[in-house]
Design a protein around this motif. Structure first.
Motif, PDB file in Angstrom:
ATOM      1  N   LEU A   1      28.616  24.315  -8.367  1.00 36.18           N
ATOM      2  CA  LEU A   1      29.522  24.373  -9.325  1.00 36.18           C
ATOM      3  C   LEU A   1      29.028  24.835 -10.750  1.00 36.18           C
ATOM      4  O   LEU A   1      29.830  25.648 -11.293  1.00 36.18           O
ATOM      5  CB  LEU A   1      29.841  22.676  -9.792  1.00 36.18           C
ATOM      6  CG  LEU A   1      31.127  22.166  -9.032  1.00 36.18           C
ATOM      7  CD1 LEU A   1      31.078  20.688  -9.271  1.00 36.18           C
ATOM      8  CD2 LEU A   1      32.265  22.707  -9.158  1.00 36.18           C
ATOM      9  N   THR A   2      27.528  24.806 -10.791  1.00 38.60           N
ATOM     10  CA  THR A   2      26.877  25.197 -11.996  1.00 38.60           C
ATOM     11  C   THR A   2      26.479  26.636 -11.768  1.00 38.60           C
ATOM     12  O   THR A   2      26.343  27.496 -12.570  1.00 38.60           O
ATOM     13  CB  THR A   2      25.869  24.452 -12.576  1.00 38.60           C
ATOM     14  OG1 THR A   2      24.912  24.274 -11.458  1.00 38.60           O
ATOM     15  CG2 THR A   2      26.436  23.127 -12.850  1.00 38.60           C
ATOM     16  N   GLY A   3      26.272  26.942 -10.610  1.00 38.99           N
ATOM     17  CA  GLY A   3      25.907  28.423 -10.066  1.00 38.99           C
ATOM     18  C   GLY A   3      24.366  28.480 -10.054  1.00 38.99           C
ATOM     19  O   GLY A   3      23.652  29.475 -10.134  1.00 38.99           O
ATOM     20  N   LEU A   4      23.626  27.336 -10.507  1.00 38.43           N
ATOM     21  CA  LEU A   4      22.140  27.421 -10.808  1.00 38.43           C
ATOM     22  C   LEU A   4      21.368  27.430  -9.268  1.00 38.43           C
ATOM     23  O   LEU A   4      20.254  28.039  -9.397  1.00 38.43           O
ATOM     24  CB  LEU A   4      21.911  26.148 -11.765  1.00 38.43           C
ATOM     25  CG  LEU A   4      22.557  26.032 -12.872  1.00 38.43           C
ATOM     26  CD1 LEU A   4      21.914  24.721 -13.819  1.00 38.43           C
ATOM     27  CD2 LEU A   4      21.907  27.299 -13.795  1.00 38.43           C
TER      28      LEU A   4
ATOM     29  N   ASN B   1      21.483  14.855  -1.407  1.00 34.56           N
ATOM     30  CA  ASN B   1      21.465  16.258  -1.416  1.00 34.56           C
ATOM     31  C   ASN B   1      22.618  16.887  -1.372  1.00 34.56           C
ATOM     32  O   ASN B   1      22.944  17.902  -1.850  1.00 34.56           O
ATOM     33  CB  ASN B   1      20.775  16.687   0.059  1.00 34.56           C
ATOM     34  CG  ASN B   1      19.157  16.629   0.129  1.00 34.56           C
ATOM     35  OD1 ASN B   1      18.669  16.647  -0.866  1.00 34.56           O
ATOM     36  ND2 ASN B   1      18.580  16.506   1.349  1.00 34.56           N
ATOM     37  N   LEU B   2      23.895  16.258  -0.810  1.00 34.37           N
ATOM     38  CA  LEU B   2      25.460  16.792  -0.848  1.00 34.37           C
ATOM     39  C   LEU B   2      25.324  16.764  -2.202  1.00 34.37           C
ATOM     40  O   LEU B   2      26.214  17.743  -2.634  1.00 34.37           O
ATOM     41  CB  LEU B   2      25.942  15.774  -0.025  1.00 34.37           C
ATOM     42  CG  LEU B   2      27.519  16.097  -0.100  1.00 34.37           C
ATOM     43  CD1 LEU B   2      27.941  17.459   0.710  1.00 34.37           C
ATOM     44  CD2 LEU B   2      28.176  15.035   0.513  1.00 34.37           C
ATOM     45  N   PHE B   3      25.397  15.556  -3.069  1.00 29.79           N
ATOM     46  CA  PHE B   3      25.433  15.805  -4.794  1.00 29.79           C
ATOM     47  C   PHE B   3      24.756  16.911  -5.251  1.00 29.79           C
ATOM     48  O   PHE B   3      25.580  17.563  -5.919  1.00 29.79           O
ATOM     49  CB  PHE B   3      24.959  14.718  -5.153  1.00 29.79           C
ATOM     50  CG  PHE B   3      25.038  14.416  -6.613  1.00 29.79           C
ATOM     51  CD1 PHE B   3      26.359  14.309  -7.106  1.00 29.79           C
ATOM     52  CD2 PHE B   3      23.992  14.461  -7.235  1.00 29.79           C
ATOM     53  CE1 PHE B   3      26.372  14.569  -8.682  1.00 29.79           C
ATOM     54  CE2 PHE B   3      23.954  14.618  -8.702  1.00 29.79           C
ATOM     55  CZ  PHE B   3      25.244  14.180  -9.307  1.00 29.79           C
ATOM     56  N   LEU B   4      23.476  17.207  -5.019  1.00 32.23           N
ATOM     57  CA  LEU B   4      22.964  18.326  -5.667  1.00 32.23           C
ATOM     58  C   LEU B   4      23.408  19.602  -5.107  1.00 32.23           C
ATOM     59  O   LEU B   4      23.570  20.525  -5.987  1.00 32.23           O
ATOM     60  CB  LEU B   4      21.184  18.222  -5.264  1.00 32.23           C
ATOM     61  CG  LEU B   4      20.520  17.054  -5.882  1.00 32.23           C
ATOM     62  CD1 LEU B   4      19.141  17.166  -5.269  1.00 32.23           C
ATOM     63  CD2 LEU B   4      20.317  17.056  -7.141  1.00 32.23           C
ATOM     64  N   THR B   5      23.938  19.709  -3.995  1.00 26.84           N
ATOM     65  CA  THR B   5      24.486  21.011  -3.380  1.00 26.84           C
ATOM     66  C   THR B   5      25.737  21.325  -4.327  1.00 26.84           C
ATOM     67  O   THR B   5      25.973  22.449  -4.544  1.00 26.84           O
ATOM     68  CB  THR B   5      24.506  20.812  -1.768  1.00 26.84           C
ATOM     69  OG1 THR B   5      23.362  20.739  -1.400  1.00 26.84           O
ATOM     70  CG2 THR B   5      25.320  22.037  -1.404  1.00 26.84           C
ATOM     71  N   ARG B   6      26.537  20.153  -4.073  1.00 25.19           N
ATOM     72  CA  ARG B   6      27.819  20.633  -5.191  1.00 25.19           C
ATOM     73  C   ARG B   6      27.633  20.556  -6.360  1.00 25.19           C
ATOM     74  O   ARG B   6      28.321  21.578  -7.103  1.00 25.19           O
ATOM     75  CB  ARG B   6      28.974  19.422  -4.871  1.00 25.19           C
ATOM     76  CG  ARG B   6      29.308  18.986  -3.447  1.00 25.19           C
ATOM     77  CD  ARG B   6      30.350  17.935  -3.283  1.00 25.19           C
ATOM     78  NE  ARG B   6      30.800  17.861  -1.915  1.00 25.19           N
ATOM     79  CZ  ARG B   6      31.801  17.145  -1.466  1.00 25.19           C
ATOM     80  NH1 ARG B   6      32.411  16.334  -2.474  1.00 25.19           N
ATOM     81  NH2 ARG B   6      32.112  17.059  -0.362  1.00 25.19           N
TER      82      ARG B   6
END
Length: 285
Positions: free
Chosen positions: A136-139, A127-132
């Protein structure tokens, strides 16, 4: 000379057969007997235990999940293992990579379960990876999805099984590939056969023995995934990963030994039938 060889054959085979009889066949026969009796009094109950388990919703759910897990994991594991072995067979430093693939087999189950918890809980690494990535992408924004307590736990368990069992699968495929004559493949190439034709007509038929061994081992190992499921989600996990072993454990804790015996007989019969059917299929193939 023939008598001496036969004597040594029996000398080596007898201890194994004796061990199987004492520690497998006799206990299983006792389980069969208990499946027709009551748990407390030991009185003969006919087929009531079998009738009870097939009317038990938890048993039906566990069977469905176990069958689904096996039917998904085995083809994926076999295909990924073969693809990886084909890539490694052409590399000079394949031995080091084989050791890397075998590493999960050496890891204790408790350690593996702890890793999955750290990765897939709400504040875990995934979840931390997905959050970052989302920031970064603003999606999307922050992600705090629960994986082990939802239907996503099934796919976490599938990933755990494939990750842990990929090593021996790759090694067995590599052993089969090393037994294929390079001269045969070269002759086919000279005759104009393409890479796909050589794989389909020469490589795959010569891997028949390896395929049989891998499928049987993968099939049996799919029934051992309970340890990871139990350590990550407990005795009563999300219903998507409620497996037969969970049910057996809960029946054992509640001393419902008659139901457990009947379910064990049914499971053992299905396993034996599946293995014999696979063996028949390979012999006639």
């Amino acid at each position: 000379m023939q008598k001496k060889k036969r004597r040594f054959f029996y000398l080596f085979v007898f201890p194994g057969c004796l061990g199987i009889m004492v520690f497998v066949l006799l206990p299983f026969l006792d389980v069969v007997k208990r499946s027709f009796t009551t748990a407390v009094t030991g009185e003969f109950s006919g087929g009531k235990n079998y009738e009870a388990i097939f009317q038990n919703q938890a048993f039906l759910l566990a069977v469905k999940n176990t069958v689904r897990f096996t039917l998904i994991c085995i083809p994926v594991l076999v295909a990924l293992g073969l693809g990886t072995a084909l890539l490694l067979s052409g590399l000079k430093k394949g031995r080091l990579l084989k050791a890397v693939y075998l590493l999960p087999l050496a890891m204790p189950t408790a350690t593996v379960a702890l890793v999955w918890k750290l990765v897939f809980y709400k504040q875990g690494f995934f979840n931390l990876f997905l959050t970052r990535l989302g920031l970064l992408t603003g999606l999307w924004g922050e992600v705090h999805r629960e994986y082990l307590g939802t239907a996503a736990a099934f796919w976490v368990l599938v990933g755990s099984y494939i990750w842990k069992n990929m090593g021996y699968t790759v090694v067995l495929w590599l052993a089969g590939l090393s037994g294929i004559s390079g001269e045969m493949l070269e002759a086919a190439r000279v005759d104009g056969a393409g890479s796909w034709q050589r794989f389909w007509r020469i490589t795959l038929p010569n891997l028949k023995g390896s395929l049989y061994t891998i499928v049987i081992l993968s099939f049996l190992n799919s029934f051992k995934i309970y340890r990871e499921a139990y350590l990550t989600a407990g005795a009563y996990p999300d219903q998507s990963i409620y497996l037969l072993q969970h049910l057996f454990n809960n029946w054992f804790v509640n001393l419902e030994l008659d139901k457990m015996a009947a379910a064990a007989v049914c499971t053992g019969g299905v396993l034996m039938s599946a293995i014999l059917a696979l063996q028949r299929l390979w012999e006639n193939g």
